[in-house]
Each structure stands twice: as C-alpha cells, then as structure tokens.
Design a protein around this motif. Structure first.
Motif, mmCIF file in Angstrom:
data_model
loop_
_atom_site.group_PDB
_atom_site.id
_atom_site.type_symbol
_atom_site.label_atom_id
_atom_site.label_comp_id
_atom_site.label_asym_id
_atom_site.label_seq_id
_atom_site.Cartn_x
_atom_site.Cartn_y
_atom_site.Cartn_z
ATOM 1 N N MET A 118 0.840 -1.197 -0.138
ATOM 2 C CA MET A 118 0.066 0.042 -0.117
ATOM 3 C C MET A 118 0.894 1.480 -0.047
ATOM 4 O O MET A 118 1.835 1.433 0.643
ATOM 5 N N ARG A 119 0.532 2.204 -0.795
ATOM 6 C CA ARG A 119 1.235 3.478 -0.826
ATOM 7 C C ARG A 119 0.087 4.760 -0.775
ATOM 8 O O ARG A 119 -0.946 4.570 -1.444
ATOM 9 N N GLU A 120 0.302 5.527 -0.013
ATOM 10 C CA GLU A 120 -0.612 6.876 0.377
ATOM 11 C C GLU A 120 -0.154 7.740 -0.962
ATOM 12 O O GLU A 120 1.088 7.933 -1.098
ATOM 13 N N LYS A 121 -1.227 8.441 -1.380
ATOM 14 C CA LYS A 121 -0.744 9.534 -2.254
ATOM 15 C C LYS A 121 -1.852 10.705 -1.996
ATOM 16 O O LYS A 121 -2.889 10.509 -1.680
ATOM 17 N N GLU A 122 -1.347 11.793 -2.089
ATOM 18 C CA GLU A 122 -2.114 12.998 -2.064
ATOM 19 C C GLU A 122 -2.438 13.229 -3.464
ATOM 20 O O GLU A 122 -1.742 13.693 -4.473
ATOM 21 N N ALA A 123 -3.809 12.952 -3.898
ATOM 22 C CA ALA A 123 -4.145 12.981 -5.247
ATOM 23 C C ALA A 123 -4.822 14.312 -5.670
ATOM 24 O O ALA A 123 -5.095 15.213 -4.768
ATOM 25 N N LYS A 124 -4.900 14.723 -6.982
ATOM 26 C CA LYS A 124 -5.450 15.902 -7.322
ATOM 27 C C LYS A 124 -6.935 15.943 -7.631
ATOM 28 O O LYS A 124 -7.496 16.783 -7.516
ATOM 29 N N THR A 125 -7.457 14.526 -7.885
ATOM 30 C CA THR A 125 -8.871 14.404 -8.193
ATOM 31 C C THR A 125 -9.290 12.886 -7.652
ATOM 32 O O THR A 125 -8.485 12.088 -7.808
ATOM 33 N N VAL A 126 -10.582 12.916 -7.465
ATOM 34 C CA VAL A 126 -11.247 11.649 -6.911
ATOM 35 C C VAL A 126 -12.375 11.162 -7.306
ATOM 36 O O VAL A 126 -12.940 10.179 -7.573
ATOM 37 N N LEU A 127 -12.997 12.409 -8.370
ATOM 38 C CA LEU A 127 -14.171 11.979 -9.275
ATOM 39 C C LEU A 127 -13.766 12.134 -10.687
ATOM 40 O O LEU A 127 -12.978 13.009 -11.081
ATOM 41 N N THR A 128 -14.354 11.007 -11.522
ATOM 42 C CA THR A 128 -14.089 11.160 -13.007
ATOM 43 C C THR A 128 -15.140 11.940 -13.524
ATOM 44 O O THR A 128 -16.053 12.341 -12.750
ATOM 45 N N PRO A 129 -15.039 12.577 -14.821
ATOM 46 C CA PRO A 129 -16.141 13.576 -15.311
ATOM 47 C C PRO A 129 -17.404 12.704 -15.211
ATOM 48 O O PRO A 129 -18.485 13.497 -15.261
ATOM 49 N N GLN A 130 -17.491 11.449 -15.403
ATOM 50 C CA GLN A 130 -18.902 10.598 -15.105
ATOM 51 C C GLN A 130 -19.366 10.414 -13.801
ATOM 52 O O GLN A 130 -20.285 9.661 -13.508
ATOM 53 N N ASN A 131 -18.665 11.117 -12.786
ATOM 54 C CA ASN A 131 -19.076 11.141 -11.474
ATOM 55 C C ASN A 131 -18.779 9.484 -10.659
ATOM 56 O O ASN A 131 -19.295 9.082 -9.849
ATOM 57 N N GLY A 132 -17.585 8.959 -11.298
ATOM 58 C CA GLY A 132 -17.326 7.776 -10.901
ATOM 59 C C GLY A 132 -16.178 8.058 -9.514
ATOM 60 O O GLY A 132 -15.350 8.903 -9.691
ATOM 61 N N MET A 133 -16.235 7.389 -8.569
ATOM 62 C CA MET A 133 -15.238 7.766 -7.350
ATOM 63 C C MET A 133 -14.359 6.477 -7.107
ATOM 64 O O MET A 133 -14.825 5.438 -7.039
ATOM 65 N N ASN A 134 -13.138 6.446 -7.159
ATOM 66 C CA ASN A 134 -12.153 5.463 -6.800
ATOM 67 C C ASN A 134 -10.959 6.042 -5.754
ATOM 68 O O ASN A 134 -10.148 6.587 -6.286
ATOM 69 N N ILE A 135 -11.351 5.722 -4.725
ATOM 70 C CA ILE A 135 -10.288 6.210 -3.366
ATOM 71 C C ILE A 135 -9.384 5.590 -3.534
ATOM 72 O O ILE A 135 -8.081 5.743 -3.217
ATOM 73 N N TYR A 136 -9.605 4.203 -3.910
ATOM 74 C CA TYR A 136 -8.320 3.118 -3.894
ATOM 75 C C TYR A 136 -7.796 2.985 -5.306
ATOM 76 O O TYR A 136 -8.893 2.709 -6.095
ATOM 77 N N ARG A 137 -6.629 2.883 -5.914
ATOM 78 C CA ARG A 137 -6.159 2.616 -7.200
ATOM 79 C C ARG A 137 -5.560 1.303 -6.922
ATOM 80 O O ARG A 137 -4.671 1.256 -6.431
ATOM 81 N N GLY A 138 -5.770 0.190 -7.524
ATOM 82 C CA GLY A 138 -5.426 -1.207 -7.311
ATOM 83 C C GLY A 138 -6.321 -1.892 -6.487
ATOM 84 O O GLY A 138 -7.154 -1.292 -5.876
#
Ligand code: SF4
Length: 299
Positions: free
Chosen positions: A1-21
């Motif tokens: 697991m690696r933590e990241k300060e992300a820039k976005t969390v919602l896609t243009p279609q309003n999909g949310m993925n707090i985790y990648r992987g």
C-alpha cells in the motif's frame, strides 16, 4: 500500500475511486488491463489519503446532484478499507451534501456502513451491486480469493434488502469451460431467487480479457486449471469477448427466470436506473446532525 495526495477523486462521469489497485485477487479483472495505465503491482494499492476531502470539495461545487458510482476500478470494501475507513468518510460527505450512490462490492464489509447507506437512501438513492458467479464456495475461493464467501454475500444482500436498500446482483464473469454450465447458472439463479434483487446485471455468458488482464488470467489458469490455457488460446486467441458456447441457451434461461419473478433483466434499463438521481425530500426541510457527520467525515 502506498499513500498519495491525489489531485482528483471523481471522474467526469462521477465515478469515485479512493483506492487504485485492489487485493481481492479476482482471476478475471478488467482494471488490471494496460489501457488503464496503472503503474506498479496491481496489489500495491494506491490510497488517495486526501480522497474524502477532495470528494467534499467536488460535491460542494457541483451545480446539480447526481449519483456517485463507486467500485468500477477497485473494490471500495477491499480488506484495507476495514482499517482505513476512507469509504465511510466519503459516504458521510455523500450523505451530507444530498447525493446518491451506487456501490459495487464483493465484500460484506459494506454492512458496516449501513447507517450511512440508509440515510443516503432516505434523501436520495442508494444501490448496492454485488457480483455472484457461482454458488460453490470452493470455486469462488479460486475465482475471487479475497472476496467474501458466497454465503456472506447472500446474507449481506438480504440484510441490505431488509434495510430498504436497492440491491442488484451482477452475474459475471462466467469463465468458459469453468463456471459457464447450466448447473452453475441454475445454482446462481437459486441464490438470486433467495435475495430477490431489484435487477440482475448479466450482459452475456462469458468474460472479457485484454492486454494486461489476459496475462494475469492465464497465469492463474496455469496455477489452478492445468491445461486450460491451451484450450482458451485455441478457442479465443486474443479476443476481447470470450463468449461461452452455452451463451444463447443460458441467457434465454436467465431472462425467462427473471421475467417470471419480475426481477429487472433489461441491461439498458438497469444502466439508466443506476445513473438516475432521485430527490426523495424535494421541498422538505431537514435537520442533519452536522457535528457528528463532520467529525466522522474527518478530512
Ligand atoms: S474486485 Fe474488481 S478490481 Fe478487485 S480484483 Fe476483483 S475484479 Fe479486480
């Protein structure tokens, strides 16, 4: 697991993925495909540690309410959510700002957040989609190793329904020569009958593979079903759609079964339903326990 300060969390279609992987480990996993440009090991999950805060910012600035879709690229209730609780914080914001949510998960951990799911559902719409592609626990443990057991998924679906949450069963994926049999489909339909979902997502009897997900799938085939890779290569080559030879017969059976029980099977209508926002309290003044919600939402 690696933590990241992300820039976005919602896609243009309003999909949310707090985790990648994802660490659920499904043999057939489209998010592993190269086209999604995931860097590193898929199981070395990237955690958007500022995800709930980013979500709050996005929801605050939206001009219209909508459904937030969760779970298309990773399971939001994969094992590390139990400790991190980021999904719970995100749900607090979704509730507070009056949005709806459609969550796809293979985990009964979703029941931990039943309080928020119910609150969201009182104001807007909350839907939980749970994939079930076999009734056999031993086979399920091979196909989706760290998902909840079939029994736990069925119990979760029953509990959600009991709480008034709309449930949808996703009957997928069906792996040719493995779980694409009449016997298996009948057993899954038996479970569907038991949990009485609003609808069943099932596009076809088969699965999809592309570069990235295919290599992983073949590696797991070699480990668990020796000799099966050759059969796949001969039957499907590098096709994206791997359609079972039983597709026509089994899809007819599924449609008839669902129609008789008034469970929605029209895929287009289900997709439209999942995207449709409902404002159940239009014009109603409500009081929200702000302190409690904000404290729980944290970031
Ligand atoms: S839950 Fe979804 S993302 Fe996770 S391994 Fe399974 S298919 Fe892949």
């Amino acid at each position: 697991m690696r933590e990241k300060e992300a820039k976005t969390v919602l896609t243009p279609q309003n999909g949310m993925n707090i985790y990648r992987g994802c660490t659920v480990g499904c043999m057939c996993c489209d998010p592993r495909s190269k086209c999604y440009r995931f860097e590193g090991e898929f199981t070395d999950v990237e955690v958007k540690i500022n995800g709930p805060a980013l979500l709050e910012k996005s929801l605050k600035s939206k001009r219209r309410h909508c459904m937030i879709g969760v779970g298309s690229m990773s399971d939001p209730y994969q094992p590390l959510e139990k400790e991190l609780g980021l999904m719970r914080k995100a749900l607090a914001h979704i509730h507070y700002y009056g949005f709806g949510v459609a969550i796809e998960t293979r985990s009964d951990l979703v029941l931990r957040d039943l309080d928020y799911l119910k609150s969201i559902n009182e104001k807007a719409k909350c839907v939980v989609i749970m994939p079930i592609n076999t009734a056999e626990e031993a086979l399920s443990a091979i196909l989706e190793p760290s998902a909840a057991s079939v029994k736990a998924r069925v119990e979760a679906l029953l509990a959600l329904r009991e709480a008034g949450i709309t449930t949808i069963v996703s009957m997928a994926p069906f792996l040719p020569f493995i779980n694409d049999t009449r016997e298996n489909v009948e057993a899954v339909l038996g479970l569907v009958e038991k949990v009485r979902p609003y609808g069943v997502l099932c596009k076809f009897i088969g699965c999809n593979l592309r570069d990235g997900s295919r290599e992983y799938f073949y590696q797991k085939l070699d480990e668990n079903f020796p000799g099966m890779r050759e059969r796949y290569e001969a039957a499907f080559g590098k096709s994206y759609d791997l359609v079972s030879e039983n597709n026509k017969e089994l899809m007819e059976r599924i449609r008839t079964f669902l129609t008789e029980r008034q469970i929605l099977s029209d895929q287009e209508r289900l997709r439209t339903y999942l995207k449709g926002f409902e404002d159940k309290l239009a014009g109603v003044q409500i009081e929200m326990p702000l302190g409690m919600l904000e404290a729980q939402a944290g970031g």
